[in-house]
Design a protein around this motif. Sequence first.
Motif, PDB file in Angstrom:
ATOM      1  N   LEU A  49      39.557  34.848  40.373  1.00 31.30           N
ATOM      2  CA  LEU A  49      38.930  34.356  39.143  1.00 31.30           C
ATOM      3  C   LEU A  49      38.872  35.393  38.027  1.00 31.30           C
ATOM      4  N   SER A  50      39.279  36.634  38.301  1.00 34.71           N
ATOM      5  CA  SER A  50      39.117  37.704  37.310  1.00 34.71           C
ATOM      6  C   SER A  50      40.237  37.773  36.288  1.00 34.71           C
ATOM      7  N   TYR A  51      41.339  37.054  36.486  1.00 30.13           N
ATOM      8  CA  TYR A  51      42.478  37.142  35.575  1.00 30.13           C
ATOM      9  C   TYR A  51      42.031  36.888  34.133  1.00 30.13           C
ATOM     10  N   PRO A  52      42.515  37.651  33.159  1.00 38.17           N
ATOM     11  CA  PRO A  52      43.494  38.743  33.255  1.00 38.17           C
ATOM     12  C   PRO A  52      42.882  40.130  33.456  1.00 38.17           C
ATOM     13  N   THR A  53      41.584  40.187  33.736  1.00 37.38           N
ATOM     14  CA  THR A  53      40.920  41.476  33.917  1.00 37.38           C
ATOM     15  C   THR A  53      41.383  42.148  35.212  1.00 37.38           C
ATOM     16  N   THR A  54      41.573  43.458  35.168  1.00 39.66           N
ATOM     17  CA  THR A  54      41.900  44.194  36.383  1.00 39.66           C
ATOM     18  C   THR A  54      40.631  44.489  37.179  1.00 39.66           C
ATOM     19  N   VAL A  55      40.792  44.579  38.482  1.00 36.10           N
ATOM     20  CA  VAL A  55      39.652  44.789  39.379  1.00 36.10           C
ATOM     21  C   VAL A  55      39.917  46.031  40.237  1.00 36.10           C
ATOM     22  N   PRO A  56      39.032  47.020  40.222  1.00 36.74           N
ATOM     23  CA  PRO A  56      39.177  48.153  41.143  1.00 36.74           C
ATOM     24  C   PRO A  56      38.964  47.681  42.581  1.00 36.74           C
ATOM     25  N   VAL A  57      39.792  48.142  43.489  1.00 38.74           N
ATOM     26  CA  VAL A  57      39.679  47.716  44.877  1.00 38.74           C
ATOM     27  C   VAL A  57      38.291  48.044  45.424  1.00 38.74           C
TER      28      VAL A  57
END
Length: 561
Positions: free
Chosen positions: A526-534
Amino acid sequence: MGRSDKAAEANGTKQPKKRAHIEPEEEEEELEEGYELEEEAELDSEDEGMELGDEDGEEEEALLEMFTQAEIIEDMRKAGEVKSGKAIAEKDRELETAADFMQWLIAPMTLEKFYSEYWEKKPFVIQRKNCRGYYNGWFGKDDVIALLRTGKMLYGKNVDVTNYVDNERVTLNKDGAADADEVLRNFEGGCSVRVLHPQRWSDPLWLMLSTLERHWESVVGCNTYLTPPGSQGFSPHFDDIEAFVLQTEGRKHWRCYAPREGGELLPRVSSPNFLQEDIGEPVLEFDLEAGDLLYMPRGTIHQANCLPDSHSMHITVSTGQQNTWADFLAITLPRALELAAEEHVELRRSVPRDVLNYMGVVHSDSSDTRREEFVGKMAQLFSLMLESAPWDPATDQLGAMFQRARLPPVPLGGAPRPSTAAKVGPDTKVRLAHPGCARLVVEGDSAVVYHMMRNPRDLHCERPAGAGHGEGEHEHDAAGGCCDGDEKPPGAAELGAGKDGEEEDDEDTTLEFPVEWAPGLELLLLSYPTTVPVSSVPLDSVDESVEMVKEMVEAGILVVQ
């Protein structure tokens, strides 16, 4: 939603079957039999629910009247004023780009006007007299010949050779691979050549259909039709798909007719072939020339013949087959009944011991008051069932079927390549490869991610195993849905059945994780287009987060930034 809630809501869901966009290929007798059975069922129900029936009748009358208002629209733009459809589709995989491409397809009509006034309502034609090359380069006669020259096109599966003579459809298919020279001789002799599902081999059509699948979020298919001068290939009929006819070469004379009655509006199965005297007068009669577009809602009776001075080449793009509310409820209601029966003792009580004495066909004309009480009781029990309906899990099943059946992504010049799992660590940042490329489904104790990244292009719209291989009766059979008219949608009546008895290997199109990992998957999808740190993925340990992300990167669902 918490972990335990997710598991409880979708308790025991079964992995959905592949929902293919297929070619209905029953023999004409089977089509007619199914159509007659549907008509009989409608007659049997006419005496029930009269108030609702009156409302439906008024709506049907209004829709039938709307069909008579079919339109021909002129696109006054000149060639230098229009954009390239391929350039739009090749831009990126964003949903906005897919909408822009759909807008290009039907321009100068706006998307808002199309969906509010025409979609599922009435046909229209867009004539582009100043831009005959509008659909150039997508698929043409030379492409048909090139495919035939490969020697791999099978009669009935990849290509049909047909004619319509003396009010009768004639199919000249043989067994095995089609001989190119023989097919072309038949073409010169007056036969139409239909190529089925050419997106499997044609890169431009792969691009077109995959873009439209993003826009409609349902399976999109196509067939192409090459017709010689002065001939007709198919009988009058209607189809169970929304059809967009793109004329790429030459011209063809079309006649479109309104459904003959309300029961033929937005049909869920295609019609048998009609005789000319069955169909009345056309609501639209026109020549479709290169660059023009014809839209036909499901149920539009139609026929087309080539004019003496030109061959015709068109692409029929279609969607919407077996993708109705009825099909959605076929997935939902069986499980809703199971859940309601578990929750409400009223559904577990015995039917009245004397019910056979006042219900049934022999009692249908009875004035026994118990009949009215029975119907009232059914309404009460149905309301209990609807309260328990698993709407979200059923929608997830629909989404999973779409992921398994859709085209794989087209490699785009600016698209990031799938990253290797070796790059993934706690500090790695990832994002979804593109919107809508995966669907999370909770199935029992598993959180399953269905995705389209490795779907086999050469099987797009493939008929499910065991469904039969007839000749296909209609010009636009096939293109937009999932199953034959006499089949249930894959997954119907199976929501909640568990994962036992899986029929095929899904290692390339699914990833399975513990259900406790569902919140982390939800975040990533659901975070697209934001990047997510593992390290921010909400699992019990960073090692678990790294393991999950590595699998998704390896599958191409996530990309490393």
